[in-house]
Motif scaffolding. Sequence first.
Motif, short mmCIF file in Angstrom:
data_model
loop_
_atom_site.label_atom_id
_atom_site.label_comp_id
_atom_site.label_asym_id
_atom_site.label_seq_id
_atom_site.Cartn_x
_atom_site.Cartn_y
_atom_site.Cartn_z
N TYR A 1 -2.99 3.88 9.94
CA TYR A 1 -2.81 2.96 8.80
C TYR A 1 -2.07 1.69 9.19
O TYR A 1 -1.19 1.73 10.05
CB TYR A 1 -2.05 3.67 7.66
CG TYR A 1 -3.00 4.47 6.80
CD1 TYR A 1 -3.51 5.68 7.26
CD2 TYR A 1 -3.43 3.99 5.57
CE1 TYR A 1 -4.42 6.40 6.50
CE2 TYR A 1 -4.34 4.71 4.80
CZ TYR A 1 -4.82 5.90 5.27
OH TYR A 1 -5.74 6.59 4.53
N PRO A 2 -2.39 0.62 8.50
CA PRO A 2 -1.54 -0.58 8.62
C PRO A 2 -0.21 -0.27 7.93
O PRO A 2 -0.07 0.77 7.27
CB PRO A 2 -2.34 -1.64 7.86
CG PRO A 2 -3.18 -0.88 6.89
CD PRO A 2 -3.50 0.43 7.56
N PRO A 3 0.78 -1.14 8.07
CA PRO A 3 2.10 -0.87 7.46
C PRO A 3 1.97 -0.46 5.99
O PRO A 3 1.26 -1.10 5.22
CB PRO A 3 2.82 -2.20 7.61
CG PRO A 3 2.22 -2.80 8.85
CD PRO A 3 0.77 -2.39 8.82
N LEU B 1 2.36 3.53 -10.96
CA LEU B 1 1.68 2.34 -11.50
C LEU B 1 2.44 1.71 -12.66
O LEU B 1 2.14 0.59 -13.07
CB LEU B 1 0.24 2.68 -11.89
CG LEU B 1 -0.64 3.02 -10.69
CD1 LEU B 1 -1.97 3.61 -11.15
CD2 LEU B 1 -0.86 1.80 -9.81
N GLN B 2 3.43 2.40 -13.19
CA GLN B 2 4.35 1.75 -14.12
C GLN B 2 5.23 0.74 -13.39
O GLN B 2 5.73 -0.21 -14.00
CB GLN B 2 5.27 2.78 -14.78
CG GLN B 2 4.64 3.70 -15.78
CD GLN B 2 5.66 4.71 -16.25
OE1 GLN B 2 6.79 4.36 -16.59
NE2 GLN B 2 5.28 5.98 -16.24
N HIS C 1 6.61 0.99 8.66
CA HIS C 1 6.22 2.01 7.68
C HIS C 1 7.46 2.63 7.03
O HIS C 1 8.54 2.62 7.60
CB HIS C 1 5.43 3.13 8.36
CG HIS C 1 4.11 2.69 8.91
ND1 HIS C 1 2.91 2.95 8.29
CD2 HIS C 1 3.80 2.01 10.03
CE1 HIS C 1 1.92 2.45 8.99
NE2 HIS C 1 2.43 1.87 10.07
N MET D 1 0.83 -1.20 0.00
CA MET D 1 0.00 0.00 0.00
C MET D 1 0.87 1.25 0.00
O MET D 1 1.84 1.34 0.75
CB MET D 1 -0.87 -0.02 1.27
CG MET D 1 -1.90 1.10 1.34
SD MET D 1 -2.70 1.15 2.97
CE MET D 1 -3.01 -0.59 3.26
N VAL E 1 -3.70 5.06 -1.92
CA VAL E 1 -4.71 5.73 -1.09
C VAL E 1 -4.32 7.20 -0.94
O VAL E 1 -3.21 7.52 -0.51
CB VAL E 1 -4.79 5.10 0.32
CG1 VAL E 1 -5.93 5.74 1.12
CG2 VAL E 1 -4.99 3.59 0.24
N ASP E 2 -5.23 8.10 -1.30
CA ASP E 2 -4.96 9.53 -1.14
C ASP E 2 -5.21 9.97 0.29
O ASP E 2 -6.30 9.75 0.83
CB ASP E 2 -5.86 10.35 -2.07
CG ASP E 2 -5.47 10.18 -3.53
OD1 ASP E 2 -4.27 10.33 -3.83
OD2 ASP E 2 -6.35 9.91 -4.35
N LYS F 1 0.75 9.22 -9.81
CA LYS F 1 0.15 7.88 -9.78
C LYS F 1 0.51 7.09 -11.03
O LYS F 1 0.75 5.88 -10.96
CB LYS F 1 -1.37 7.99 -9.63
CG LYS F 1 -1.79 8.52 -8.27
CD LYS F 1 -3.31 8.63 -8.17
CE LYS F 1 -3.68 9.35 -6.88
NZ LYS F 1 -5.14 9.57 -6.75
N GLY F 2 0.54 7.76 -12.18
CA GLY F 2 0.92 7.06 -13.40
C GLY F 2 2.32 6.50 -13.28
O GLY F 2 2.58 5.33 -13.63
N THR G 1 4.63 -0.61 -10.01
CA THR G 1 4.04 -1.48 -9.00
C THR G 1 2.54 -1.51 -9.16
O THR G 1 1.95 -0.57 -9.71
CB THR G 1 4.38 -0.99 -7.57
OG1 THR G 1 3.72 -1.83 -6.62
CG2 THR G 1 3.92 0.44 -7.35
N ASP G 2 1.93 -2.58 -8.68
CA ASP G 2 0.46 -2.61 -8.66
C ASP G 2 -0.06 -2.44 -7.24
O ASP G 2 -1.15 -2.90 -6.89
CB ASP G 2 -0.09 -3.88 -9.30
CG ASP G 2 0.34 -5.14 -8.53
OD1 ASP G 2 1.11 -5.00 -7.56
OD2 ASP G 2 -0.09 -6.24 -8.91
N ALA G 3 0.70 -1.74 -6.41
CA ALA G 3 0.28 -1.49 -5.03
C ALA G 3 -1.05 -0.75 -4.98
O ALA G 3 -1.39 0.00 -5.89
CB ALA G 3 1.35 -0.64 -4.32
N ARG G 4 -1.78 -0.95 -3.90
CA ARG G 4 -2.96 -0.13 -3.65
C ARG G 4 -2.50 1.30 -3.39
O ARG G 4 -1.52 1.54 -2.68
CB ARG G 4 -3.69 -0.63 -2.41
CG ARG G 4 -4.93 0.19 -2.05
CD ARG G 4 -5.36 -0.05 -0.63
NE ARG G 4 -5.97 -1.35 -0.42
CZ ARG G 4 -7.29 -1.58 -0.53
NH1 ARG G 4 -8.10 -0.60 -0.85
NH2 ARG G 4 -7.76 -2.78 -0.33
#
Lengths: 272, 272, 272
Positions: free
Chosen positions: C54-56, C21-22, C81, C1, C29-30, C17-18, C24-27
């Motif tokens: 937040y979680p780690p 996303l090149q 984190h 995440m 969150v803004d 974000k672009g 990693t496919d991590a989630r």
Amino acid sequence: MITLASDFGTPYPAAMKGVILQRTDARLVDVAHDFPRQDVRAAAFWLREVLPYYPPATHLVVVDPGVGTDRDALVVRAGEHVLVGPDNGVLRPVAPRLASDGALEAYVVDETEIGSVVPASTGWTPETTDGPASNTFHGRDVFAPTAADVHETGLEDLDSLESLSPVDVEATVDCELPAATVDGDRATGEVLVVDDFGNAITNVPGSFLEGREQVDVGGETVPVGDTFAAVSVGERLVTVGSHSYVELDVNQGRGDEAFGLEVGDGVVLEGT
Amino acid sequence: MITLASDFGTPYPAAMKGVILQRTDARLVDVAHDFPRQDVRAAAFWLREVLPYYPPATHLVVVDPGVGTDRDALVVRAGEHVLVGPDNGVLRPVAPRLASDGALEAYVVDETEIGSVVPASTGWTPETTDGPASNTFHGRDVFAPTAADVHETGLEDLDSLESLSPVDVEATVDCELPAATVDGDRATGEVLVVDDFGNAITNVPGSFLEGREQVDVGGETVPVGDTFAAVSVGERLVTVGSHSYVELDVNQGRGDEAFGLEVGDGVVLEGT
Amino acid sequence: MITLASDFGTPYPAAMKGVILQRTDARLVDVAHDFPRQDVRAAAFWLREVLPYYPPATHLVVVDPGVGTDRDALVVRAGEHVLVGPDNGVLRPVAPRLASDGALEAYVVDETEIGSVVPASTGWTPETTDGPASNTFHGRDVFAPTAADVHETGLEDLDSLESLSPVDVEATVDCELPAATVDGDRATGEVLVVDDFGNAITNVPGSFLEGREQVDVGGETVPVGDTFAAVSVGERLVTVGSHSYVELDVNQGRGDEAFGLEVGDGVVLEGT
């Protein structure tokens, strides 16, 4: 999937998301976090118009002027959807559109059964906590963890959640959106909300405009159009919005300003 | 992956997301929903500057002053990317940056082949529908389901979608961003957009500033800086922005206000 | 995440974000992209209040008035984190709340080892690049790819990243949030931030209000309330906010306006 809607602006919704993501890896989708502040009716309207376009989901809603008072926190199951939010009426108008058979089930949330919203791994705890939840941010401390727990538990097993106790839906607060009166060529209603484009959305059903080319609004004749572009840029029109209600609009402008209308103002439309 | 861009504010984009998520579990990424209202050129500029940083994706774009008129709904394949939006030029400027070989393919969307955007499971249907789509919210009723269908179908099989018919790209509307004129020490251009920091972004290529320490703007000499911090806080500077164009900025302030410039205003830069 | 926080507004975060996303496919969150512009202290405050829920995760933070200067780009590991952002203090206040054992590790980012942020598949490259990164958008060119690389590499293997060099945490810039002085019945502090509701959040610890029913603020007596609803709509109150600090609020109104306070203004509270 969990949708989130509030009047929080930023960054408070991000705290809710953190709490949720401690408990579930559900997809999160923001509906809006800039609903008019503490305006239960406006939020109820928008939720009724937006949530029915979603596949089955858990919907977290926090527009909560009574936070910290004794108003209950609710979970309402509506068909394959679940709504989570305060018992102030905001959850009710959308519910019948989510439940094909009209069957709703409601639960009251017991805040003492929710558990900590702070991850144990960091070793940090908030300095002042007088109880299981803050008095001013139930979005983070009550509604967010409940939405996550509901999502993880699943529709069929809500009764198994320690934090939920069944309650009669009819005993929960409803927020009735006012209805317009249509009497032949005359419709009397009010402005329910103004959207970000400035379109003044009334509660007059769109069917009132069928077969009409113009209507009188406040003594002036305004054309009825199928599209914004039916009138010149900057001109006023009356149209049926995407939610099937009559809107008072301006092509590429703000209808609220051009018609001099605010939320709650009365509107009389007369066929000519 | 589906990116979403519009001038809708909230909560209308959330209705688009609901429709999409009925049809696909694609990742959704918001580009912006606060593009200047119905300003096709500004949206075209920002998309050209942002989308090339994405991996292959479907890009849903709804800045659509002609909604409900006979303008077509388009799908444009550009290399490994697909753009979905109105045929008003907004999709065209970015396309060549997404297609390594310049090959673009375009399709017109047949609204009657899209299918319902309301989930059958709830049993609810909107009260007034005169046809397959509302006249004022094609984002929800046409573009969103099309983007989902395009994503699910995949690049190679777009021809198999009943809702798409091939069309010549050259027959679609283009939105040409105006070019600046550079003549030796003089550049004549205009303000294309103002960003949220107040930076006035012109169409003068950044190369004009190479080797210059200052330029004249409207009769006043302004330093050229590599960074905002090249001048004191509150001072004006001319710099090359992250999109390779000349910007008129203020360090920790608003360039548009300090230079007295709005979108569309002409700008003359002179080397000294 | 990966969480994202900035003062960028839109659409600049979408470019970040672009790039992410090149790689990693991590989630994603803004947290917020409307932090007060270039206000390191405000961002540091909000991150300290939000990220511990937040979680780690990897937290990308770009509030960066010194972009393009010789300030370093940092990666700070705090427990499970990781924080990524400029070396201007914004990352430091939250770090101790994320690391149970107080152990922090810091790294400086070598911009020349990050690699291209433009996908090779499109064949497009920005026109002007004088080096590995633009001078004005390190969010896109430095911090975003670093956050993605850190996420993909994982906590245990940060030392293996070519782009990271260890640095002493104590050698990085800290942003110390000012502390209030509490002396018996008198607390002297200041307004740290004003939230989107208009609540004026001070640095006076909430414990100051324990056992008090009212306090003097600027010569006027104001009730202490557990909830906004403790006073009538439109009335002022003093309460403990969700972050455990004293807030100056109005029930369903703006505290900053009612008390005449802005960020940085001094506040004296006196028990009566």
